[in-house]
Scaffold this motif. Structure first.
Motif, PDB file in Angstrom:
ATOM      1  N   ASP A   1     -74.112   9.343  37.464  1.00  0.00           N
ATOM      2  CA  ASP A   1     -74.790   8.063  37.643  1.00  0.00           C
ATOM      3  C   ASP A   1     -75.728   8.093  38.852  1.00  0.00           C
ATOM      4  O   ASP A   1     -76.815   7.529  38.795  1.00  0.00           O
ATOM      5  CB  ASP A   1     -73.777   6.927  37.786  1.00  0.00           C
ATOM      6  N   ALA A   2     -75.323   8.758  39.918  1.00  0.00           N
ATOM      7  CA  ALA A   2     -76.194   8.857  41.105  1.00  0.00           C
ATOM      8  C   ALA A   2     -77.495   9.581  40.750  1.00  0.00           C
ATOM      9  O   ALA A   2     -78.572   9.225  41.233  1.00  0.00           O
ATOM     10  CB  ALA A   2     -75.470   9.574  42.239  1.00  0.00           C
TER      11      ALA A   2
ATOM     12  N   TYR B   1     -78.120   4.833  35.809  1.00  0.00           N
ATOM     13  CA  TYR B   1     -77.941   4.005  34.619  1.00  0.00           C
ATOM     14  C   TYR B   1     -77.896   2.524  34.997  1.00  0.00           C
ATOM     15  O   TYR B   1     -77.389   2.160  36.045  1.00  0.00           O
ATOM     16  CB  TYR B   1     -76.659   4.382  33.879  1.00  0.00           C
ATOM     17  N   GLY B   2     -78.396   1.695  34.112  1.00  0.00           N
ATOM     18  CA  GLY B   2     -78.292   0.253  34.307  1.00  0.00           C
ATOM     19  C   GLY B   2     -77.036  -0.302  33.664  1.00  0.00           C
ATOM     20  O   GLY B   2     -76.556  -1.371  34.034  1.00  0.00           O
TER      21      GLY B   2
ATOM     22  N   LYS C   1     -71.637  -1.601  36.777  1.00  0.00           N
ATOM     23  CA  LYS C   1     -72.514  -1.175  35.683  1.00  0.00           C
ATOM     24  C   LYS C   1     -71.810  -1.223  34.336  1.00  0.00           C
ATOM     25  O   LYS C   1     -72.455  -1.331  33.304  1.00  0.00           O
ATOM     26  CB  LYS C   1     -73.056   0.223  35.950  1.00  0.00           C
ATOM     27  N   ALA C   2     -70.484  -1.144  34.356  1.00  0.00           N
ATOM     28  CA  ALA C   2     -69.709  -1.252  33.119  1.00  0.00           C
ATOM     29  C   ALA C   2     -69.444  -2.720  32.770  1.00  0.00           C
ATOM     30  O   ALA C   2     -68.881  -3.011  31.722  1.00  0.00           O
ATOM     31  CB  ALA C   2     -68.397  -0.487  33.246  1.00  0.00           C
TER      32      ALA C   2
ATOM     33  N   ASP D   1     -65.516  -3.389  43.458  1.00  0.00           N
ATOM     34  CA  ASP D   1     -66.911  -3.505  43.887  1.00  0.00           C
ATOM     35  C   ASP D   1     -67.703  -2.216  43.731  1.00  0.00           C
ATOM     36  O   ASP D   1     -68.848  -2.134  44.183  1.00  0.00           O
ATOM     37  CB  ASP D   1     -66.969  -3.967  45.353  1.00  0.00           C
ATOM     38  N   ALA D   2     -67.117  -1.219  43.099  1.00  0.00           N
ATOM     39  CA  ALA D   2     -67.791   0.073  42.939  1.00  0.00           C
ATOM     40  C   ALA D   2     -68.949  -0.050  41.940  1.00  0.00           C
ATOM     41  O   ALA D   2     -68.863  -0.798  40.964  1.00  0.00           O
ATOM     42  CB  ALA D   2     -66.800   1.123  42.454  1.00  0.00           C
ATOM     43  N   PRO D   3     -70.047   0.658  42.187  1.00  0.00           N
ATOM     44  CA  PRO D   3     -71.197   0.608  41.269  1.00  0.00           C
ATOM     45  C   PRO D   3     -70.832   0.936  39.819  1.00  0.00           C
ATOM     46  O   PRO D   3     -71.342   0.294  38.907  1.00  0.00           O
ATOM     47  CB  PRO D   3     -72.155   1.652  41.851  1.00  0.00           C
TER      48      PRO D   3
END
Length: 156
Positions: free
Chosen positions: A79-80, A84-85, A110-111, A104-106
């Protein structure tokens, strides 16, 4: 398989990653998102069914024998690099892995996942039944049988 050059031609095109591409839900997600103009990558532990879709922009294979901690690390790295959106856990297995990621993780944002307690309840039939009873939703009678516990004769 398409390459980064394809993406460079359409830099503003939304991008998504669909996990567990072997599942029917994974294939349906790749096709639906692709038909709506989203560049969709598919990921799986093996050769995913969705890998064969014309809408699968790129195909990624999970690391061999990866446990959930390794898979989370692999997803973070991917992902980095790919930014991805949207990340779609198309099976319960993928959802359970993403449950291990911080709220709070990206990856979790995103999921577009609900809170841990909500997902834990949804994945547990007994807890879902108890919630339905508390909310007044009509449900059939049920009993919780623990491992090694024998059902009584009336249930046989």
């Amino acid at each position: 398989m398409r390459h980064a050059a394809d993406r460079a031609a359409t830099p503003n095109r939304p991008r998504a990653l669909v996990l567990d591409a072997h599942s029917a839900a994974g294939l349906e997600t790749v096709q639906d998102l692709g038909r709506h103009g989203i560049a969709v990558d598919a990921a799986d532990a093996g050769t995913g069914l969705a890998f064969h879709s014309r809408y699968a922009h790129r195909q990624w294979t999970y690391p061999a024998g990866a446990g959930s901690v390794d898979l989370i690390g692999w997803l973070r790295t991917l992902d980095a690099r790919e930014t991805y959106g949207l990340i779609v856990p198309s099976t319960e297995q993928a959802l359970r892995i993403l449950q291990r990621v911080g709220d709070d993780a990206p990856l979790r944002r995103k999921a577009v996942l609900s809170g841990r307690a909500s997902i834990d309840t949804a994945l547990d039939k007994w807890r879902t039944w108890e919630l339905a009873v508390r909310l007044g939703v009509p449900v059939p009678p049920a009993r919780l049988l623990r491992s090694g516990h024998q059902p009584d004769a009336a249930l046989r």
